[in-house]
Scaffold this motif. Structure first.
Motif, PDB file in Angstrom:
ATOM      1  N   PRO A 128     -23.014   5.903 -35.805  1.00 57.07           N
ATOM      2  CA  PRO A 128     -23.949   5.210 -35.826  1.00 57.07           C
ATOM      3  C   PRO A 128     -24.122   3.895 -34.685  1.00 57.07           C
ATOM      4  O   PRO A 128     -25.092   3.737 -34.088  1.00 57.07           O
ATOM      5  CB  PRO A 128     -24.071   4.298 -37.163  1.00 57.07           C
ATOM      6  N   SER A 129     -22.721   3.454 -34.356  1.00 59.75           N
ATOM      7  CA  SER A 129     -22.613   2.571 -33.452  1.00 59.75           C
ATOM      8  C   SER A 129     -23.044   3.292 -32.116  1.00 59.75           C
ATOM      9  O   SER A 129     -23.404   2.440 -31.130  1.00 59.75           O
ATOM     10  CB  SER A 129     -21.349   1.988 -33.288  1.00 59.75           C
ATOM     11  N   GLN A 131     -25.198   5.434 -31.362  1.00 60.33           N
ATOM     12  CA  GLN A 131     -26.443   5.777 -31.488  1.00 60.33           C
ATOM     13  C   GLN A 131     -27.152   4.307 -31.121  1.00 60.33           C
ATOM     14  O   GLN A 131     -28.259   4.144 -30.307  1.00 60.33           O
ATOM     15  CB  GLN A 131     -27.141   6.183 -32.850  1.00 60.33           C
ATOM     16  N   LYS A 132     -26.695   3.205 -31.692  1.00 60.56           N
ATOM     17  CA  LYS A 132     -27.058   1.822 -30.993  1.00 60.56           C
ATOM     18  C   LYS A 132     -26.868   1.491 -30.120  1.00 60.56           C
ATOM     19  O   LYS A 132     -27.751   1.057 -29.192  1.00 60.56           O
ATOM     20  CB  LYS A 132     -26.546   0.767 -32.142  1.00 60.56           C
ATOM     21  N   ARG A 133     -25.831   1.814 -29.303  1.00 57.89           N
ATOM     22  CA  ARG A 133     -25.288   1.633 -27.676  1.00 57.89           C
ATOM     23  C   ARG A 133     -26.320   2.285 -26.887  1.00 57.89           C
ATOM     24  O   ARG A 133     -26.866   1.953 -25.991  1.00 57.89           O
ATOM     25  CB  ARG A 133     -23.964   1.906 -27.595  1.00 57.89           C
ATOM     26  N   ARG A 135     -29.253   3.552 -27.680  1.00 60.08           N
ATOM     27  CA  ARG A 135     -30.696   2.992 -27.778  1.00 60.08           C
ATOM     28  C   ARG A 135     -30.731   1.739 -26.686  1.00 60.08           C
ATOM     29  O   ARG A 135     -31.770   1.495 -26.158  1.00 60.08           O
ATOM     30  CB  ARG A 135     -30.920   2.423 -29.126  1.00 60.08           C
ATOM     31  N   GLU A 136     -29.587   0.926 -26.885  1.00 54.17           N
ATOM     32  CA  GLU A 136     -29.602  -0.207 -26.043  1.00 54.17           C
ATOM     33  C   GLU A 136     -29.668  -0.010 -24.413  1.00 54.17           C
ATOM     34  O   GLU A 136     -30.300  -0.696 -23.817  1.00 54.17           O
ATOM     35  CB  GLU A 136     -28.488  -0.992 -26.479  1.00 54.17           C
ATOM     36  N   ARG A 139     -33.291   0.856 -23.896  1.00 49.45           N
ATOM     37  CA  ARG A 139     -34.135  -0.323 -24.002  1.00 49.45           C
ATOM     38  C   ARG A 139     -33.919  -1.231 -22.897  1.00 49.45           C
ATOM     39  O   ARG A 139     -34.958  -1.941 -22.193  1.00 49.45           O
ATOM     40  CB  ARG A 139     -33.409  -1.238 -25.248  1.00 49.45           C
ATOM     41  N   SER A 166     -36.207   4.005 -29.429  1.00 50.67           N
ATOM     42  CA  SER A 166     -36.054   4.711 -30.495  1.00 50.67           C
ATOM     43  C   SER A 166     -36.824   6.220 -30.520  1.00 50.67           C
ATOM     44  O   SER A 166     -36.310   7.164 -30.956  1.00 50.67           O
ATOM     45  CB  SER A 166     -36.463   3.962 -31.769  1.00 50.67           C
TER      46      SER A 166
END
Length: 211
Positions: A128-129, A131-133, A135-136, A139, A166
């Motif tokens: 999950p981390s 995926q977060k990176r 997305r960042e 973004r 997302s």
């Protein structure tokens, strides 16, 4: 002597070995998940000895971190280049609109080249981390491109970029899950239309109102 000649390039054997280890990690994550993997599993699957593994990585966590960092680094470089092209007007199409297809096409080609690892790391049993990176990264680069036309932004910027990042990630995950059923060029066109025109227009909702 040019500066570039002083910069050492990775040995092909090293790159090949690291790729074999990453491929072993990918296969094992599909089979048993990251938590269930041991260094012994990795060395046996990659057909290397433990000493070779420890030359490149401290442990399996370091392997995962380096593999993810490499992917993020390449995508971030692509995104930075894409932003520069947009700023310089290199993405302006014949209608005067910004078309991010060139960057997005390169992105999907890269994802295709690294599809097994990307599918696992972005899947249900992935990280999950990461995926977060990812997305960042999207973004951070999305807002300047989306607002470079000078038009009025109708929603708060943070919600705009959250939606776009997302949505991009969702499209990428769906494409990987579908076995990359469409070529990168077509995916670039699809994602560009969704980004620039919005789902309402692409689905025909706003087009009906216009007519």
């Amino acid at each position: 002597m040019p500066l570039s000649e002083n910069i050492p390039t990775p040995d092909r054997r090293v790159l090949r070995t690291k790729r074999v280890i990453r491929d072993a990690l990918t296969a094992l994550m599909e089979e048993k998940g990251f938590d269930g993997i041991t260094v012994k599993d990795l060395t046996e699957r990659a057909d290397i000895n433990r000493g070779t593994f420890y030359i490149h990585y401290r442990d399996k966590y370091d392997l995962l971190e380096q593999s993810e960092a490499e992917i993020i680094g390449v995508i971030e470089s692509m995104a930075a280049e894409g932003f520069q092209n947009a700023v310089q007007g290199k993405w302006i199409n014949n209608n005067g609109a910004i078309d991010p297809s060139p960057f997005v096409r390169k992105l999907f080609v890269y994802l295709q080249e690294n599809a097994p690892f990307m599918r696992v790391i972005l899947g249900a049993g992935g990280d999950p981390s990461f995926q977060k990176r990812l997305r960042e990264v999207i973004r951070q680069r999305a807002l300047p491109i989306l607002t470079s036309s000078g038009g009025e932004v109708l929603v708060p910027a943070d919600y705009l970029t959250a939606y776009v990042s997302s949505a991009h990630l969702g499209v990428i995950q769906n494409w990987l899950d579908n076995g990359m059923d469409l070529p990168p060029e077509q995916m670039a066109d699809i994602l560009s239309k969704l980004t620039l025109l919005g789902p309402g227009h692409v689905a025909g909702i706003t087009r009906k109102k216009e007519t």
